[in-house]
Design an enzyme around this catalytic site. Sequence first.
Site, mmCIF file in Angstrom:
data_model
loop_
_atom_site.group_PDB
_atom_site.id
_atom_site.type_symbol
_atom_site.label_atom_id
_atom_site.label_comp_id
_atom_site.label_asym_id
_atom_site.label_seq_id
_atom_site.Cartn_x
_atom_site.Cartn_y
_atom_site.Cartn_z
ATOM 1 N N GLU A 53 -16.818 -44.566 -18.073
ATOM 2 C CA GLU A 53 -15.628 -44.906 -18.848
ATOM 3 C C GLU A 53 -15.681 -44.050 -20.107
ATOM 4 O O GLU A 53 -16.663 -44.112 -20.841
ATOM 5 C CB GLU A 53 -15.655 -46.391 -19.179
ATOM 6 C CG GLU A 53 -14.366 -46.886 -19.772
ATOM 7 C CD GLU A 53 -14.593 -47.968 -20.790
ATOM 8 O OE1 GLU A 53 -15.300 -48.936 -20.500
ATOM 9 O OE2 GLU A 53 -14.056 -47.805 -21.891
ATOM 10 N N CYS B 263 -12.602 -48.440 -27.257
ATOM 11 C CA CYS B 263 -11.994 -47.544 -26.264
ATOM 12 C C CYS B 263 -10.524 -47.864 -26.064
ATOM 13 O O CYS B 263 -9.773 -47.045 -25.542
ATOM 14 C CB CYS B 263 -12.747 -47.629 -24.943
ATOM 15 S SG CYS B 263 -13.019 -49.309 -24.417
#
Length: 510
Positions: free
Chosen positions: A248, A285
């Site tokens: 990720e 994120c």
Amino acid sequence: LQQIRCMSKANPVIDIDQVMTQAQEAFLQYRSLSLQARSGFLEAIAAALDRESSALIDTASRETHLEPGRLRTELQRTQWQLYSYGKACKEGAWLDIRINSPALVTQEDQGQPGVAWQQHKREHDLRKMLIPLGPVVVFGASNFPFAYSTAGGDTACALAAGCPVVLKAHPAHLETSKLVAACIASAAESCGLPAFVFQHVEGGLEEGQALVLHPATRAVGFTGSLEGGRALFDLAQKRPVPIPVFAEMGSVNPVFILPCYLADDPVGLANKLVTSVTGSAGQFCTKPGLVIAIGGDALEHFADVFADAVSMVPPVEMLHPGIAKSFQHKRAAALEVEGVAIAGTLSCPVGRNDSIPTLARVSGADFIANPLLHQEVFGPYALLITCTDIAEMAQVATMLEGQLTATVFALTEELRDQPKLVSILLERCGRFIRNGVPTGVEVVAAMHHGGPYPATTDSRFTAVGADGIRRFARPVCYQNWEDELLPPELQDANPLGISRMINGRVSIQN
Ligand code: NAP
């Protein structure tokens, strides 16, 4: 710490071969552990974290400069992840069981095209389920010392799937990582698990790469930079036996605001967004990095409120000097692009590793012409893009790479008229949000925390929610095995009471 080897830089010899050989030996036992026992292990880790919560929060706060309140919430979330993934593990739906038995062709298919052929051809008893991949290497994330690190989501999913974990600690919170590893060790011991089901490895790039390259490694979990994730992915694909890397990485999480919604409440919307952009110094994120709207009075009012609020957010020390340096460099590079102007930022001097909350502005045309502006600036920075009309807004959307999230603030009726914008964004995101901010990721089965590259290396899987367990498992089909020789998950009597698909129908009966 009988069952966990904590390797340190103080101990100059980190024998990666030994670590991975031990992980492989642990796999041979751990993969046969019942779903119930794996679930008990995850619950025991959650309980051990609870007992050590004060020391964990104090240490993490000292190492990462994150607020104790935020860290307490993150630790509770981590415990919930362990508990809920453990619960999902023993319920077994994630095993994706499909059974096709020739004796049980359904009546309602009779007479349909091809059914006679299919009945004639069917002679085998086929039973499919997911089985664990093998030892998994997890890279702890800098920005979530608990939820995405040592006992975080990747570790919980791999252990639930039946895979031993080798954790490469993030150097930014090494002491926290060691304390968490000790909690996992005590949980493993209390559950009587095989030695080396979890190992904690300290080191740098070299050790991380050696772990990815080792033949016993079967998968990798990673959260961090695009550069790091991509490098490890490429390395894994060059192995004689390539393995999956679930990385990720970066996301700018665009927020599109349609005109009627903006005109309704420009002040409320600006305040909502500023909190999302600057919370925890923007080191999420899912931080919204781009805000896209159409020019006009409402937008100017919104921009003024947004800019004023950003300029009043105090600077804080960022996670580690490398992240602060990267933030300052990427912010400066973005601000140098032609057409970009600062709308609001701090006027006071800041420390060397401090955040600098910033709202910048640019036109739609300049954004489209400058790919550098499409990249993530990890930290409390957002770019407000002023478009001339909805067509230019759609063009901006077309320029975007894969994202974890995309957000649309709009009234129902105005969004109904924009199927093109909706379709462009759907292609590019893993979570599509209406009238809310992207920060704050719920840990439930319906969550998808992933997205098209470069948000992740495999958009088909999630890093949050129990579906993430499937990343570390692969399907196998048993053909014509006697019932007593099958794993209990596939036996006729369904002794574990798992929900299964039998000849196309969901069933928890045999
Ligand atoms: P990172 O530099 O990618 O490091 C993460 C982990 O991967 C560390 O353990 C690092 O090891 C290891 N690593 C990185 N590149 C490697 C390589 N080529 N070979 C072997 N191991 C490698 O991420 P970070 O330290 O967390 O932050 C740096 C930047 O990443 C941030 O400024 C931000 O831009 C981005 N970031 C993004 C997210 C997100 O979710 N979008 C989250 C965190 C960070 P060592 O540290 O030991 O070298």
